[in-house]
Design a protein around this motif. Structure first.
Motif, PDB file in Angstrom:
ATOM      1  N   GLU A  19       2.676   9.781  -3.855  1.00 54.50           N
ATOM      2  CA  GLU A  19       3.992  10.121  -3.306  1.00 54.50           C
ATOM      3  C   GLU A  19       4.774   8.851  -3.011  1.00 54.50           C
ATOM      4  O   GLU A  19       5.991   8.792  -3.232  1.00 54.50           O
ATOM      5  CB  GLU A  19       3.826  10.963  -2.042  1.00 54.50           C
ATOM      6  CG  GLU A  19       3.191  12.322  -2.271  1.00 54.50           C
ATOM      7  CD  GLU A  19       2.991  13.076  -0.969  1.00 54.50           C
ATOM      8  OE1 GLU A  19       3.811  12.905  -0.047  1.00 54.50           O
ATOM      9  OE2 GLU A  19       2.001  13.825  -0.861  1.00 54.50           O
ATOM     10  N   ALA A  20       4.081   7.829  -2.494  1.00 50.51           N
ATOM     11  CA  ALA A  20       4.737   6.541  -2.257  1.00 50.51           C
ATOM     12  C   ALA A  20       5.242   5.955  -3.571  1.00 50.51           C
ATOM     13  O   ALA A  20       6.389   5.488  -3.658  1.00 50.51           O
ATOM     14  CB  ALA A  20       3.771   5.573  -1.574  1.00 50.51           C
ATOM     15  N   LEU A  21       4.401   5.988  -4.595  1.00 47.95           N
ATOM     16  CA  LEU A  21       4.812   5.467  -5.901  1.00 47.95           C
ATOM     17  C   LEU A  21       5.987   6.271  -6.462  1.00 47.95           C
ATOM     18  O   LEU A  21       6.929   5.698  -7.043  1.00 47.95           O
ATOM     19  CB  LEU A  21       3.636   5.509  -6.873  1.00 47.95           C
ATOM     20  CG  LEU A  21       2.519   4.487  -6.628  1.00 47.95           C
ATOM     21  CD1 LEU A  21       1.328   4.776  -7.550  1.00 47.95           C
ATOM     22  CD2 LEU A  21       3.015   3.065  -6.841  1.00 47.95           C
ATOM     23  N   ALA A  22       5.951   7.584  -6.292  1.00 48.65           N
ATOM     24  CA  ALA A  22       7.039   8.421  -6.802  1.00 48.65           C
ATOM     25  C   ALA A  22       8.365   8.080  -6.128  1.00 48.65           C
ATOM     26  O   ALA A  22       9.423   8.106  -6.773  1.00 48.65           O
ATOM     27  CB  ALA A  22       6.696   9.899  -6.597  1.00 48.65           C
ATOM     28  N   LEU A  48      -9.770   4.702  -8.299  1.00 44.29           N
ATOM     29  CA  LEU A  48      -8.353   4.934  -8.555  1.00 44.29           C
ATOM     30  C   LEU A  48      -7.851   4.240  -9.812  1.00 44.29           C
ATOM     31  O   LEU A  48      -6.727   4.489 -10.246  1.00 44.29           O
ATOM     32  CB  LEU A  48      -7.522   4.439  -7.360  1.00 44.29           C
ATOM     33  CG  LEU A  48      -7.323   5.383  -6.189  1.00 44.29           C
ATOM     34  CD1 LEU A  48      -6.506   4.685  -5.111  1.00 44.29           C
ATOM     35  CD2 LEU A  48      -6.617   6.665  -6.621  1.00 44.29           C
ATOM     36  N   ARG A  49      -8.657   3.360 -10.371  1.00 44.32           N
ATOM     37  CA  ARG A  49      -8.175   2.526 -11.478  1.00 44.32           C
ATOM     38  C   ARG A  49      -7.603   3.365 -12.624  1.00 44.32           C
ATOM     39  O   ARG A  49      -6.497   3.103 -13.124  1.00 44.32           O
ATOM     40  CB  ARG A  49      -9.309   1.636 -11.985  1.00 44.32           C
ATOM     41  CG  ARG A  49      -8.865   0.635 -13.045  1.00 44.32           C
ATOM     42  CD  ARG A  49     -10.050  -0.121 -13.619  1.00 44.32           C
ATOM     43  NE  ARG A  49     -10.732  -0.902 -12.606  1.00 44.32           N
ATOM     44  CZ  ARG A  49     -10.388  -2.138 -12.260  1.00 44.32           C
ATOM     45  NH1 ARG A  49      -9.349  -2.724 -12.850  1.00 44.32           N
ATOM     46  NH2 ARG A  49     -11.086  -2.800 -11.344  1.00 44.32           N
ATOM     47  N   THR A  50      -8.345   4.384 -13.037  1.00 46.60           N
ATOM     48  CA  THR A  50      -7.915   5.202 -14.174  1.00 46.60           C
ATOM     49  C   THR A  50      -6.638   5.965 -13.862  1.00 46.60           C
ATOM     50  O   THR A  50      -5.720   6.039 -14.683  1.00 46.60           O
ATOM     51  CB  THR A  50      -9.029   6.187 -14.572  1.00 46.60           C
ATOM     52  OG1 THR A  50     -10.195   5.448 -14.932  1.00 46.60           O
ATOM     53  CG2 THR A  50      -8.594   7.042 -15.740  1.00 46.60           C
ATOM     54  N   TRP A  55      -0.696   6.550 -14.364  1.00 46.26           N
ATOM     55  CA  TRP A  55       0.631   6.541 -13.731  1.00 46.26           C
ATOM     56  C   TRP A  55       1.498   5.422 -14.328  1.00 46.26           C
ATOM     57  O   TRP A  55       2.702   5.589 -14.511  1.00 46.26           O
ATOM     58  CB  TRP A  55       0.481   6.353 -12.230  1.00 46.26           C
ATOM     59  CG  TRP A  55       1.748   6.542 -11.451  1.00 46.26           C
ATOM     60  CD1 TRP A  55       2.708   5.600 -11.217  1.00 46.26           C
ATOM     61  CD2 TRP A  55       2.214   7.735 -10.819  1.00 46.26           C
ATOM     62  NE1 TRP A  55       3.738   6.129 -10.470  1.00 46.26           N
ATOM     63  CE2 TRP A  55       3.451   7.440 -10.209  1.00 46.26           C
ATOM     64  CE3 TRP A  55       1.684   9.016 -10.692  1.00 46.26           C
ATOM     65  CZ2 TRP A  55       4.174   8.379  -9.499  1.00 46.26           C
ATOM     66  CZ3 TRP A  55       2.417   9.960  -9.975  1.00 46.26           C
ATOM     67  CH2 TRP A  55       3.636   9.644  -9.389  1.00 46.26           C
ATOM     68  N   ALA A  56       0.874   4.287 -14.634  1.00 46.23           N
ATOM     69  CA  ALA A  56       1.604   3.125 -15.150  1.00 46.23           C
ATOM     70  C   ALA A  56       2.279   3.411 -16.486  1.00 46.23           C
ATOM     71  O   ALA A  56       3.268   2.754 -16.848  1.00 46.23           O
ATOM     72  CB  ALA A  56       0.654   1.931 -15.286  1.00 46.23           C
TER      73      ALA A  56
END
Length: 302
Positions: A19-22, A48-50, A55-56
Motif C-alpha cells: 500500500e505504501a508503494l502504491a 519478499l524478494r520475489t 512489483w518492480a
C-alpha cells in the motif's frame, strides 16, 4: 535545479508495504525527481524478494530490493543509507501512505537544511475506541525542539551524514529512539533541521495499538530515550534528572487521578506520567525497554 531523491522504505513482515508503494505511484512531481525506491527487508529470510521484483515490473520508479536481516531497525536503516546513491534520501514507514504532494512539500525545505521533517497523521477506524482519535497518541508531529525528530516522514542529506560519520545506533535497533538520537547527532554536528507540516503521510492505527497499555509502553520508552539524550548531551540536566523527572511524574500521576480516570484528560496525564517515569528509570538504571523484541525486555544503552 532539483537534485534527485531516493525513497527508502524499511520493512518487516507488513503486507501494508505494498500500500505504501502504491501511494508513491500517485506522487505529483514538478520540482523534484525520484531516482529510485529502495525497499530494505529486515526479516530473517528474504521472502519478499520475489514479490518486490514482481512489483518492480510495473513500478513508476526504479525499484530496488535490499536484504538486511537481524530484526533490528537500525541495521535496516543503515543499510538504506548505504544503498542510497543520491545526496537526498526520503524515508517513509512501511505502514504509511504518502499524499500526492508529500515529497514535493518535503523537498521544498531542502535548501535550508540537512534534514526536513514532515508530519505523520494517524487514522483511526470506527471500530477503535473513541478516546484513541480524540487523544491522538499515535501521530508524529514536532511540537518542541526541532531535533526531537523521527524517520516516519523525513528527508535527509546522506552526504552530510557520511561526512560526519553519523549512523543509526544498532544497540537501539530493538528499543526505538534510534532516529531521535540520529537527529540529535545531526544538530550537534552543525546540521540544520526544518519542520514542514505541509508534508503529510497517513498511518492506519491497528487495534493492537489502540490501547493504553501500548501508549504507556511507548511513552515510557520515550522517557528512557530522553534520559539517554540527556546523559550524552546535557550532563548537568542528567545530574538533576532524578529530581526533575520524579517531580513531574508525581504531579502527572496526581493529575491522572484528579481529572477522573478514564476521561481523555486523565489518559493524557497518565501518558505524561509514563514518559517521566521512563526518564526517571533511566536515571536510576540506564536501560531501555525493548519495544520490538519478541518479549518485553530492557537493553543496556551505551
Amino acid at each position: 535545479m532539483a537534485e534527485p531523491v531516493t525513497i527508502c522504505i524499511c520493512t518487516y513482515r507488513r503486507p501494508s508495504l505494498f500500500e505504501a508503494l502504491a501511494s508513491l505511484e500517485h506522487l505529483r512531481l514538478s520540482e523534484v525527481e525520484v531516482a529510485a525506491v529502495l525497499v530494505v527487508d529486515n526479516d530473517v529470510t528474504d521472502g519478499l524478494r520475489t514479490e518486490v521484483a514482481r512489483w518492480a515490473e510495473t513500478c513508476r520508479f526504479p525499484l530496488r530490493y535490499h536484504y538486511a536481516p537481524a530484526q533490528n531497525i537500525s541495521i535496516a536503516r543503515n543499510a538504506a543509507l548505504d544503498g542510497v546513491e543520491t545526496r537526498w534520501a526520503a524515508f517513509i514507514d512501511d505502514d504509511e501512505v504518502a499524499t500526492a504532494d508529500w515529497l514535493e512539500e518535503l523537498y521544498a525545505g531542502a535548501d535550508e537544511a540537512e534534514a526536513v521533517i514532515g508530519q505523520s497523521v494517524a487514522q483511526y477506524g470506527s471500530a477503535l475506541p473513541g478516546w484513541a482519535a480524540r487523544c491522538d497518541f499515535h501521530s508524529n508531529r514536532i511540537t518542541g525542539r526541532v531535533d526531537n525528530a523521527y524517520t516516519s516522514n523525513a528527508l535527509i542529506d546522506v552526504d552530510f551524514l557520511r561526512r560526519k560519520n553519523i549512523r543509526f545506533r544498532e544497540e537501539l535497533g530493538r528499543t526505538g529512539g534510534e532516529d531521535t538520537l540520529l537527529f540529535r547527532q545531526l544538530t550537534e554536528s552543525g546540521g540544520r533541521i526544518v519542520y514542514r507540516p505541509e508534508s503529510v503521510v497517513y498511518e492506519e492505527v491497528p487495534p493492537s495499538r489502540a490501547s493504553m497499555t501500548w501508549v504507556f509502553r511507548r511513552m515510557y520508552r520515550a522517557g528512557q530515550t530522553h534520559g539517554l539524550l540527556s546523559r550524552e548531551y546535557d550532563a548537568s540536566g542528567f545530574s538533576r534528572l532524578g529530581l526533575t523527572a520524579g517531580a513531574k511524574a508525581l504531579v502527572s500521576a496526581a493529575m491522572t487521578v484528579a481529572t477522573l480516570p478514564g476521561s481523555d484528560a486523565s489518559r493524557r496525564w497518565a501518558a505524561r506520567s509514563a514518559l517521566h517515569f521512563g526518564a526517571l528509570s533511566y536515571r536510576v538504571r540506564p536501560t531501555i525497554l525493548e519495544e520490538y523484541g519478541a518479549k518485553p525486555k530492557t537493553r543496556p544503552s551505551k
